[in-house]
Scaffold this motif. Structure first.
Motif, PDB file in Angstrom:
ATOM      1  N   LYS A  42       0.835  -1.206   0.000  1.00 38.24           N
ATOM      2  CA  LYS A  42       0.000   0.000   0.000  1.00 38.24           C
ATOM      3  C   LYS A  42       0.873   1.260   0.000  1.00 38.24           C
ATOM      4  O   LYS A  42       0.574   2.230  -0.706  1.00 38.24           O
ATOM      5  CB  LYS A  42      -0.923   0.013   1.218  1.00 38.24           C
ATOM      6  N   GLU A  43       1.944   1.247   0.786  1.00 39.43           N
ATOM      7  CA  GLU A  43       2.856   2.397   0.839  1.00 39.43           C
ATOM      8  C   GLU A  43       3.538   2.603  -0.516  1.00 39.43           C
ATOM      9  O   GLU A  43       3.673   3.727  -0.992  1.00 39.43           O
ATOM     10  CB  GLU A  43       3.902   2.196   1.929  1.00 39.43           C
ATOM     11  N   ASP A  44       3.942   1.509  -1.148  1.00 43.96           N
ATOM     12  CA  ASP A  44       4.587   1.587  -2.455  1.00 43.96           C
ATOM     13  C   ASP A  44       3.622   2.166  -3.493  1.00 43.96           C
ATOM     14  O   ASP A  44       3.994   3.014  -4.303  1.00 43.96           O
ATOM     15  CB  ASP A  44       5.074   0.201  -2.876  1.00 43.96           C
ATOM     16  N   ILE A  45       2.389   1.731  -3.452  1.00 44.56           N
ATOM     17  CA  ILE A  45       1.375   2.251  -4.374  1.00 44.56           C
ATOM     18  C   ILE A  45       1.175   3.744  -4.155  1.00 44.56           C
ATOM     19  O   ILE A  45       1.124   4.529  -5.113  1.00 44.56           O
ATOM     20  CB  ILE A  45       0.045   1.477  -4.210  1.00 44.56           C
ATOM     21  N   ALA A  46       1.072   4.151  -2.898  1.00 42.97           N
ATOM     22  CA  ALA A  46       0.898   5.574  -2.584  1.00 42.97           C
ATOM     23  C   ALA A  46       2.090   6.393  -3.083  1.00 42.97           C
ATOM     24  O   ALA A  46       1.909   7.502  -3.622  1.00 42.97           O
ATOM     25  CB  ALA A  46       0.715   5.760  -1.080  1.00 42.97           C
ATOM     26  N   ASN A  47       3.290   5.874  -2.922  1.00 41.42           N
ATOM     27  CA  ASN A  47       4.483   6.579  -3.407  1.00 41.42           C
ATOM     28  C   ASN A  47       4.460   6.718  -4.926  1.00 41.42           C
ATOM     29  O   ASN A  47       4.803   7.771  -5.467  1.00 41.42           O
ATOM     30  CB  ASN A  47       5.762   5.872  -2.959  1.00 41.42           C
ATOM     31  N   HIS A  48       4.070   5.656  -5.620  1.00 40.60           N
ATOM     32  CA  HIS A  48       3.988   5.728  -7.081  1.00 40.60           C
ATOM     33  C   HIS A  48       2.945   6.760  -7.516  1.00 40.60           C
ATOM     34  O   HIS A  48       3.173   7.515  -8.468  1.00 40.60           O
ATOM     35  CB  HIS A  48       3.638   4.358  -7.676  1.00 40.60           C
ATOM     36  N   ARG A  49       1.816   6.799  -6.829  1.00 45.40           N
ATOM     37  CA  ARG A  49       0.785   7.787  -7.168  1.00 45.40           C
ATOM     38  C   ARG A  49       1.285   9.204  -6.912  1.00 45.40           C
ATOM     39  O   ARG A  49       1.035  10.109  -7.719  1.00 45.40           O
ATOM     40  CB  ARG A  49      -0.489   7.526  -6.372  1.00 45.40           C
ATOM     41  N   ALA A  50       1.999   9.409  -5.816  1.00 42.56           N
ATOM     42  CA  ALA A  50       2.543  10.738  -5.506  1.00 42.56           C
ATOM     43  C   ALA A  50       3.564  11.166  -6.559  1.00 42.56           C
ATOM     44  O   ALA A  50       3.578  12.328  -6.995  1.00 42.56           O
ATOM     45  CB  ALA A  50       3.171  10.737  -4.113  1.00 42.56           C
ATOM     46  N   MET A  51       4.418  10.226  -6.997  1.00 44.98           N
ATOM     47  CA  MET A  51       5.388  10.549  -8.047  1.00 44.98           C
ATOM     48  C   MET A  51       4.671  10.867  -9.360  1.00 44.98           C
ATOM     49  O   MET A  51       5.045  11.802 -10.081  1.00 44.98           O
ATOM     50  CB  MET A  51       6.377   9.403  -8.254  1.00 44.98           C
ATOM     51  N   ALA A  52       3.629  10.106  -9.667  1.00 51.61           N
ATOM     52  CA  ALA A  52       2.866  10.351 -10.892  1.00 51.61           C
ATOM     53  C   ALA A  52       2.225  11.735 -10.852  1.00 51.61           C
ATOM     54  O   ALA A  52       2.253  12.473 -11.839  1.00 51.61           O
ATOM     55  CB  ALA A  52       1.809   9.268 -11.080  1.00 51.61           C
ATOM     56  N   ASP A  53       1.646  12.097  -9.704  1.00 48.40           N
ATOM     57  CA  ASP A  53       1.035  13.422  -9.550  1.00 48.40           C
ATOM     58  C   ASP A  53       2.078  14.521  -9.723  1.00 48.40           C
ATOM     59  O   ASP A  53       1.818  15.549 -10.364  1.00 48.40           O
ATOM     60  CB  ASP A  53       0.359  13.553  -8.180  1.00 48.40           C
ATOM     61  N   ALA A  54       3.263  14.323  -9.159  1.00 43.13           N
ATOM     62  CA  ALA A  54       4.332  15.318  -9.272  1.00 43.13           C
ATOM     63  C   ALA A  54       4.786  15.465 -10.729  1.00 43.13           C
ATOM     64  O   ALA A  54       5.004  16.583 -11.214  1.00 43.13           O
ATOM     65  CB  ALA A  54       5.513  14.931  -8.390  1.00 43.13           C
TER      66      ALA A  54
END
Length: 94
Positions: A42-54
């Motif tokens: 879940k943390e990895d998914i959240a990090n990927h989403r945050a990078m995608a948003d950035a």
């Protein structure tokens, strides 16, 4: 066989040996890896989403005509602690 030809043959043998050894080393590393817990996934998914948003924000910044330097600076701020390097884990040609 000349000295020059012997050197090339030895180099070729060494390269083949290295090429054959690396897949075995990679397999050993995978065997020792433990599976990620549900929370880690879940943390990895959240990090990927945050990078995608950035990165999406950086793309919109560039589309708006702002200088690359300004957009990359914002990308660096948005990705602090998430990605690798100054481009947030993504590197490409310009």
């Amino acid at each position: 066989m000349t000295l020059k030809a012997g050197w090339k043959r030895g180099l070729g043998v060494a390269m083949v040996a290295i090429a054959l050894a690396f897949p075995a080393l990679a397999q050993d590393a995978k065997k020792k890896e433990k599976p990620h817990s549900a929370d880690e996934v879940k943390e990895d998914i959240a990090n990927h989403r945050a990078m995608a948003d950035a990165h999406l924000a950086a793309a919109k910044c560039l589309e708006a005509g702002k200088p690359e330097k300004v957009c990359h600076a914002q990308l660096a701020k948005d990705c602090k602690g998430l990605g690798i390097g100054k481009y947030c884990g993504m590197k490409h040609r310009h």
